[in-house]
Design a protein around this motif. Structure first.
Motif, PDB file in Angstrom:
ATOM      1  N   LEU A 167      -2.714  57.556  98.597  1.00 48.81           N
ATOM      2  CA  LEU A 167      -3.487  58.518  97.804  1.00 48.81           C
ATOM      3  C   LEU A 167      -4.844  57.925  97.453  1.00 48.81           C
ATOM      4  O   LEU A 167      -4.926  56.789  96.972  1.00 48.81           O
ATOM      5  N   PHE A 168      -5.879  58.720  97.673  1.00 48.66           N
ATOM      6  CA  PHE A 168      -7.242  58.264  97.383  1.00 48.66           C
ATOM      7  C   PHE A 168      -8.018  59.386  96.710  1.00 48.66           C
ATOM      8  O   PHE A 168      -7.988  60.527  97.186  1.00 48.66           O
ATOM      9  N   GLN A 169      -8.688  59.067  95.596  1.00 46.95           N
ATOM     10  CA  GLN A 169      -9.563  60.055  94.951  1.00 46.95           C
ATOM     11  C   GLN A 169     -10.892  59.384  94.652  1.00 46.95           C
ATOM     12  O   GLN A 169     -10.946  58.240  94.198  1.00 46.95           O
ATOM     13  N   SER A 170     -11.981  60.125  94.919  1.00 49.16           N
ATOM     14  CA  SER A 170     -13.293  59.607  94.538  1.00 49.16           C
ATOM     15  C   SER A 170     -14.229  60.759  94.222  1.00 49.16           C
ATOM     16  O   SER A 170     -14.112  61.845  94.779  1.00 49.16           O
ATOM     17  N   ASN A 171     -15.176  60.450  93.340  1.00 45.16           N
ATOM     18  CA  ASN A 171     -16.241  61.403  93.020  1.00 45.16           C
ATOM     19  C   ASN A 171     -17.490  61.131  93.854  1.00 45.16           C
ATOM     20  O   ASN A 171     -18.519  61.775  93.640  1.00 45.16           O
ATOM     21  N   HIS A 172     -17.383  60.197  94.812  1.00 50.56           N
ATOM     22  CA  HIS A 172     -18.558  59.741  95.556  1.00 50.56           C
ATOM     23  C   HIS A 172     -18.413  59.999  97.056  1.00 50.56           C
ATOM     24  O   HIS A 172     -17.439  59.566  97.681  1.00 50.56           O
ATOM     25  N   GLU A 173     -19.389  60.646  97.616  1.00 52.03           N
ATOM     26  CA  GLU A 173     -19.345  61.029  99.037  1.00 52.03           C
ATOM     27  C   GLU A 173     -19.176  59.815  99.952  1.00 52.03           C
ATOM     28  O   GLU A 173     -18.342  59.823 100.862  1.00 52.03           O
ATOM     29  N   GLY A 174     -19.981  58.761  99.723  1.00 59.70           N
ATOM     30  CA  GLY A 174     -19.911  57.586 100.588  1.00 59.70           C
ATOM     31  C   GLY A 174     -18.559  56.889 100.518  1.00 59.70           C
ATOM     32  O   GLY A 174     -18.065  56.377 101.527  1.00 59.70           O
ATOM     33  N   ALA A 175     -17.957  56.901  99.336  1.00 61.58           N
ATOM     34  CA  ALA A 175     -16.628  56.277  99.186  1.00 61.58           C
ATOM     35  C   ALA A 175     -15.590  57.060  99.990  1.00 61.58           C
ATOM     36  O   ALA A 175     -14.657  56.472 100.562  1.00 61.58           O
ATOM     37  N   ILE A 176     -15.766  58.366 100.051  1.00 65.89           N
ATOM     38  CA  ILE A 176     -14.837  59.189 100.841  1.00 65.89           C
ATOM     39  C   ILE A 176     -15.048  58.912 102.335  1.00 65.89           C
ATOM     40  O   ILE A 176     -14.080  58.777 103.098  1.00 65.89           O
ATOM     41  N   VAL A 177     -16.300  58.782 102.750  1.00 64.90           N
ATOM     42  CA  VAL A 177     -16.595  58.423 104.147  1.00 64.90           C
ATOM     43  C   VAL A 177     -15.951  57.072 104.474  1.00 64.90           C
ATOM     44  O   VAL A 177     -15.305  56.908 105.517  1.00 64.90           O
ATOM     45  N   ASP A 178     -16.090  56.098 103.567  1.00 57.64           N
ATOM     46  CA  ASP A 178     -15.485  54.774 103.789  1.00 57.64           C
ATOM     47  C   ASP A 178     -13.967  54.874 103.926  1.00 57.64           C
ATOM     48  O   ASP A 178     -13.364  54.206 104.775  1.00 57.64           O
ATOM     49  N   ALA A 179     -13.334  55.704 103.088  1.00 56.37           N
ATOM     50  CA  ALA A 179     -11.868  55.844 103.145  1.00 56.37           C
ATOM     51  C   ALA A 179     -11.436  56.472 104.471  1.00 56.37           C
ATOM     52  O   ALA A 179     -10.434  56.056 105.065  1.00 56.37           O
TER      53      ALA A 179
END
Ligand code: DQA
Length: 142
Positions: free
Chosen positions: A47-59
């Motif tokens: 499970l992964f949650q982020s408010n940041h676009e780049g962090a989602i790209v990294d995941a």
């Protein structure tokens, strides 16, 4: 099968956030729902949650070689993020897009989804159950 489940911005505020649209259950309840749905299907979830676009790209990039599929609610980035679309296309894993609400019946700006240009399936307007349906679909691809 291992599935990366990504939740985008503001979904961590479920329960507090516009409960008339998104419901009264909080994000911890959603995570528990996803974990138990996955367990009932014999799926291993990250499970992964982020408010940041780049962090989602990294995941998404980190899922390459580590996960078999992706279930993603990109939240507001659904409607804006070419970067998330490109990351999904780059890793080329089977992907389901899920939304708690039915984005096709809300404001005009929510009707277009970049992620839908890649996702094999999009599930909208089914609340928490949409995540389970998405996991079932990914499981059926094996
Ligand atoms: C959402 C719909 C998006 O338009 C919105 O920005 C969200 C949540 C949903 O789950 O219904 O944050 O993805």
């Amino acid at each position: 099968m291992k599935v990366l489940v990504i939740n985008g911005p503001n979904l961590n505020l479920l329960g507090l956030r516009e409960p008339s649209l998104y419901g009264a259950r909080n994000f911890a309840a959603l995570q528990e729902f996803i974990r138990s749905s996955a367990a009932s299907l014999g799926i291993d979830v990250e499970l992964f949650q982020s408010n940041h676009e780049g962090a989602i790209v990294d995941a998404i990039q980190a899922a390459y070689g580590a996960c078999d599929a992706i279930l993603i609610n990109p939240a507001a980035y659904t409607h804006t993020s070419v970067a998330i679309l490109d990351a999904l296309k780059a890793v080329a894993l089977p992907t389901v897009e899920v939304h708690l609400t039915d984005i096709s019946t809300r404001e005009e700006f929510r009707r277009f989804s970049y992620v839908s240009l890649y996702a094999q399936k999009t599930i909208c307007g089914k609340g928490f159950d949409g995540y389970k349906e998405g996991l079932e679909y990914l499981n059926s691809l094996q």
